[in-house]
Design a protein around this motif. Structure first.
Motif, PDB file in Angstrom:
ATOM      1  N   ALA A   1       0.882  -1.163   0.000  1.00 19.88           N
ATOM      2  CA  ALA A   1       0.000   0.000   0.000  1.00 19.88           C
ATOM      3  C   ALA A   1       0.927   1.222   0.000  1.00 19.88           C
TER       4      ALA A   1
ATOM      5  N   GLY B   1       4.539  -4.080  -5.822  1.00 19.83           N
ATOM      6  CA  GLY B   1       4.252  -5.366  -6.445  1.00 19.83           C
ATOM      7  C   GLY B   1       2.786  -5.689  -6.306  1.00 19.83           C
TER       8      GLY B   1
ATOM      9  N   VAL C   1       8.106   4.455  -6.085  1.00 24.60           N
ATOM     10  CA  VAL C   1       8.393   3.043  -5.832  1.00 24.60           C
ATOM     11  C   VAL C   1       9.662   2.622  -6.554  1.00 24.60           C
TER      12      VAL C   1
HETATM   13  P1  AMP Z   1      -1.968  -7.213  -3.687  1.00 24.48           P
HETATM   14  O1  AMP Z   1      -2.281  -7.986  -4.924  1.00 24.48           O
HETATM   15  O2  AMP Z   1      -2.892  -7.469  -2.547  1.00 24.48           O
HETATM   16  O3  AMP Z   1      -0.524  -7.353  -3.295  1.00 24.48           O
HETATM   17  O4  AMP Z   1      -2.199  -5.687  -4.048  1.00 24.48           O
HETATM   18  C1  AMP Z   1      -1.458  -5.109  -5.091  1.00 24.48           C
HETATM   19  C2  AMP Z   1      -1.793  -3.659  -5.209  1.00 24.48           C
HETATM   20  O5  AMP Z   1      -1.342  -2.947  -4.058  1.00 24.48           O
HETATM   21  C3  AMP Z   1      -1.072  -3.016  -6.366  1.00 24.48           C
HETATM   22  O6  AMP Z   1      -1.719  -3.266  -7.587  1.00 24.48           O
HETATM   23  C4  AMP Z   1      -1.090  -1.558  -5.947  1.00 24.48           C
HETATM   24  O7  AMP Z   1      -2.351  -0.990  -6.250  1.00 24.48           O
HETATM   25  C5  AMP Z   1      -0.943  -1.640  -4.427  1.00 24.48           C
HETATM   26  N1  AMP Z   1       0.445  -1.431  -4.009  1.00 24.48           N
HETATM   27  C6  AMP Z   1       1.395  -2.329  -3.719  1.00 24.48           C
HETATM   28  N2  AMP Z   1       2.540  -1.731  -3.340  1.00 24.48           N
HETATM   29  C7  AMP Z   1       2.315  -0.402  -3.414  1.00 24.48           C
HETATM   30  C8  AMP Z   1       3.093   0.761  -3.155  1.00 24.48           C
HETATM   31  N3  AMP Z   1       4.340   0.696  -2.729  1.00 24.48           N
HETATM   32  N4  AMP Z   1       2.509   1.970  -3.338  1.00 24.48           N
HETATM   33  C9  AMP Z   1       1.228   2.066  -3.760  1.00 24.48           C
HETATM   34  N5  AMP Z   1       0.431   1.009  -4.015  1.00 24.48           N
HETATM   35  C10 AMP Z   1       0.977  -0.210  -3.841  1.00 24.48           C
END
Ligand code: AMP
Length: 509
Positions: free
Chosen positions: A283, A306, A327
């Motif tokens: 996030a 990721g 990022v």
């Molecule tokens: P998940 O599949 O649950 O790991 O969620 C992935 C999503 O989390 C990504 O597509 C992004 O929208 C968000 N996400 C992951 N890392 C970041 C980050 N460092 N900054 C902003 N959003 C992120």
């Protein structure tokens, strides 16, 4: 007869073991599990799975509490050629019925409390079996493992064979099973070892859940691929994390870990003098948290990006400037491009569009959803992430929100992250979420949901007046709602769909 190269991910972990006596896990009760113990215990689980009829390619679903044995079940599954399918402990029967019916696992491991409900679901599917797995070490699967041989000959796996299916959180529509291959996971673990400079002297403080890509793959696979060890905590607890930090060399966390740690006066430079790197992801990390953390500890948190479908895509540099609100750069062998939402054409520096990703990390597709899979890939193999972002002139990538979170108000595009960052910088605001909700004039109205810091004396007009200094008028929230807390899932992600539902009538007469 020539045999092809073996790609079993466990083989890579095994090849990194220099000394079987080296520690792998330090548990909450101070027990230390060595690499030798890990190899034996995971063999017991591999043997147990085979004796229960799990064949290569079969799914092994696990809705179990975080524990060392839960990790060994994962490793045993890899070794036996099964497809590991971890499930959030928070899922209720109805949700479980969907996953089990969709994935048709040969085996479901669950706590004794869930056994009856899961047996009903599994029997309705017509195949598979349920075994119990309790945190304290009891349960039928654990008993079978206890009685199994500590030696196992790992199955040969091709690069493209499935190692795991992880269901996406499904905030828009049905949750989808992302199919991850042995090569997806091994290539990503190796990339992270390289860019974050992991070695066998590293000690990672692990307080993340292990049903998600972050705790299971990013943390665990990276440590196993470097021969390092982990301080394994059942969940994130500020006091326990603070107590363990002096023994660790690195920590991975979601942004809320860092904001909660910051609230403690015990978090000092001295306490973390032994730490090599703090890593954040899953996030967005607010620039405020990044700044305060650096002031308080001397460490610039390394933010990376990721998702379930791709594991890690980008990272801020280990050596070099870790820039807040970004990022970082694409990982080695991974290509990232930004394209126009409508035309799909590649965009220039600083232009906001959809982030697309191609590389060995990108998943094989959604389980039993060929049409959906096709929709999410371009013809040239790029995966359409659904995240919106841009690349600046120095090559740093920033994420401005999910495509579905984009707000279009009066024909203007508003990226929530920009307004949220401005809100979070205001004294008296602890955190915020910006959403679009139906508006009779503008299509969508920019709406802020704000958690005040203590007794917030600010009103909507004060907030708008402060924001007005830096933001164009069309980006200003038309309404501001004050709440005690924002709804978050276990990975710290704000559940904007819930907020959109809660405030959908904000502009109705
Ligand atoms: P998940 O599949 O649950 O790991 O969620 C992935 C999503 O989390 C990504 O597509 C992004 O929208 C968000 N996400 C992951 N890392 C970041 C980050 N460092 N900054 C902003 N959003 C992120």
């Amino acid at each position: 007869m020539t045999t092809s190269q073996d790609h079993n991910l466990f083989g890579i972990f095994r090849s990194r073991i220099e000394n079987l006596d080296a520690p792998f896990l330090q548990l909450p009760d101070d027990r230390v599990i060595s690499y030798g113990d890990m190899v034996k215990r995971s063999a017991q689980f591999a043997n147990a799975l085979v004796s229960l009829g799990v064949k290569p390619g079969d799914r092994v679903a696990a809705q179990v509490e975080k524990s060392a044995d839960a990790l060994f079940l994962y490793l045993g599954c890899l070794r036996a050629g099964g497809v590991f399918l971890p499930l959030n402990m928070g899922y209720k029967d109805k949700e479980l019925a969907y996953f089990i019916t969709d994935a048709e696992p040969a085996l479901v491991a669950c706590t004794s409390a869930r056994k009856n409900a899961l047996e009903e679901i599994v029997s309705a599917c017509g195949s598979g079996r349920v075994e119990t797995f309790d945190q304290g070490g009891g349960g039928s699967l654990i008993e079978i493992a206890d009685g199994s041989d500590t030696v196992f000959k790992d199955l040969h796996r091709e690069a493209d064979d499935l190692a795991a299916i992880l269901y996406t959180s499904g905030t828009t529509g049905r949750s989808k099973g992302a199919m991850l291959t042995h090569k997806n996971l091994s290539s990503n673990a190796q990339a992270l070892v390289d860019v974050w400079q992991f070695t066998n002297t590293d000690v990672l403080l692990h307080a993340l859940p292990i049903f998600h890509t972050h705790g299971l793959f990013v943390a665990t696979n990276t440590v196993l691929s470097s021969g390092g060890s982990m301080i394994f905590q059942n969940k994130f607890d500020v006091e326990r994390v603070l107590a363990a930090l002096p023994r660790a060399t690195c920590m991975m966390g979601v942004p809320t870990f860092y904001s909660r740690l910051l609230a403690s006066k015990e978090l000092t430079r001295d306490l973390v003098s032994h730490i090599r790197v703090f890593i954040s992801g899953s996030a967005p990390l607010s620039p405020e948290t990044h700044k305060k953390f650096e002031q308080q500890t001397g460490h610039a948190i390394l933010e990376r990006y990721g998702m379930t479908e791709t594991s890690m895509n980008t990272s801020n540099p280990f050596d070099g400037e870790r820039r807040a609100s970004t990022v970082g750069f694409a990982l080695p062998d991974i290509e990232i491009r930004i394209v126009d939402i409508e035309s799909g054409g590649e965009l220039d520096t600083n232009e906001v569009g959809v982030i697309e990703i191609r590389g060995p990390n990108v998943f094989k597709g959604y389980w039993r959803m060929p049409e959906k899979t096709k929709e999410e890939f371009r013809d040239d193999g790029f995966f359409i992430s659904g995240d919106l972002g841009f690349i600046d002139e120095r090559g740093y990538i920033s994420i401005v929100g999910r495509n579905k979170d984009l707000i279009i108000s009066g024909g203007f595009n508003i990226y929530p992250a920009e307004v949220e960052n401005a809100l979070d910088a205001i004294n008296g605001i602890s955190e915020s979420a910006v959403i679009g909700v139906p508006h009779p004039d503008f299509g969508e109205g920019v709406t802020a949901v704000v958690v005040p810091e203590g007794e917030c004396p600010l009103g909507t007009e004060d907030i708008r007046a402060t924001l007005e200094r830096d933001l164009a008028n069309y980006k200003l929230p038309k309404r501001v709602f004050f709440v005690d807390a924002l709804p978050r899932n276990k990975m710290g992600k704000i559940q904007k769909n819930q907020l959109r539902e809660q405030f959908h009538a904000a502009y109705q007469a």
